[in-house]
Design an enzyme around this catalytic site. Sequence first.
Site, PDB file in Angstrom:
ATOM      1  N   SER A 138      60.911  83.679 100.756  1.00  0.00           N
ATOM      2  CA  SER A 138      60.119  83.477  99.542  1.00  0.00           C
ATOM      3  C   SER A 138      60.373  84.622  98.586  1.00  0.00           C
ATOM      4  O   SER A 138      60.582  85.771  99.014  1.00  0.00           O
ATOM      5  CB  SER A 138      58.623  83.432  99.892  1.00  0.00           C
ATOM      6  OG  SER A 138      57.819  83.616  98.736  1.00  0.00           O
ATOM      7  N   TYR A 160      50.991  86.341 103.886  1.00  0.00           N
ATOM      8  CA  TYR A 160      52.125  85.464 103.599  1.00  0.00           C
ATOM      9  C   TYR A 160      53.361  86.278 103.233  1.00  0.00           C
ATOM     10  O   TYR A 160      54.456  86.024 103.748  1.00  0.00           O
ATOM     11  CB  TYR A 160      51.774  84.510 102.465  1.00  0.00           C
ATOM     12  CG  TYR A 160      52.936  83.611 102.081  1.00  0.00           C
ATOM     13  CD1 TYR A 160      53.359  82.611 102.945  1.00  0.00           C
ATOM     14  CD2 TYR A 160      53.600  83.787 100.869  1.00  0.00           C
ATOM     15  CE1 TYR A 160      54.433  81.791 102.609  1.00  0.00           C
ATOM     16  CE2 TYR A 160      54.673  82.971 100.527  1.00  0.00           C
ATOM     17  CZ  TYR A 160      55.087  81.979 101.398  1.00  0.00           C
ATOM     18  OH  TYR A 160      56.145  81.183 101.068  1.00  0.00           O
TER      19      TYR A 160
END
Length: 264
Positions: A140, A153
């Site tokens: 990501s 995350y």
Amino acid sequence: MPAITRALVTGASAGIGESFARQLAAQGAALVLVARRTDRLDALAARLREGHGIEVETLAADLSTPEGVQATADRLAADPAIDLLVNNAGYAARGRVGQLDAEALDHMLRVNVLALARLSHAAMGAMTPRGHGAVVNVASGTVFMQFPGNAGYGASKNFVMGFTRNMQVEAQGTGIQVQLLIPGVIATDFHAVAGNSLSNFPPERVMQADELVAASLRALEMREPVCIPSLPDIRDWEAYVAAEARVAAGASRDRAADRYGLPR
């Protein structure tokens, strides 16, 4: 890389995973599609069989559980025709460290970290003796960012980045390609699941999943180890790696740096 014979895609029932399935099917690859939602998997498999005349197998597996991970790892190990693993399954449970639901954090880490590591292990163990294959691990763009609510995350995707880059070193000379795919904001339901909305992002920052996946598959053909599809100049990544190397060179010395003013 050579044409893909059979690919196993996790998180295949929606978003980026579904796009990988559709684009690989269009290239003629047989598929093993893995996700929790059996109804969506079966519907996608039926469309791909009908549209492309390929073999599509579905495996309903919850990658937050040991049983789901083991079933998927066993499937990877058992089929010598699988020459591409797309480790796409993952999601964001966001919140400040002191406020985030602890069980939600554990659940996310089991999917984003443990499952990816175990499936990478299974794929590399199966592909290395054959001397060919590829693994795509999806990270990501938040690996480069720090902001409130991103600790869990962001760290899970930093694990993906670090794990994959070490895999790349180990894969040298084996015939196995390992790609680190770093998406930015992608137009999927990922953001709604994470409690956010695509409307919070300027349109010029939002990429379609099909564009991301097309870039990833093209990067495999080009043998690029890191695919950041919207990065205008790959030299920016190279500068990042060079700066990292300079920090690494100074990270282990026999004395503390002079700025601490410790007695010599």
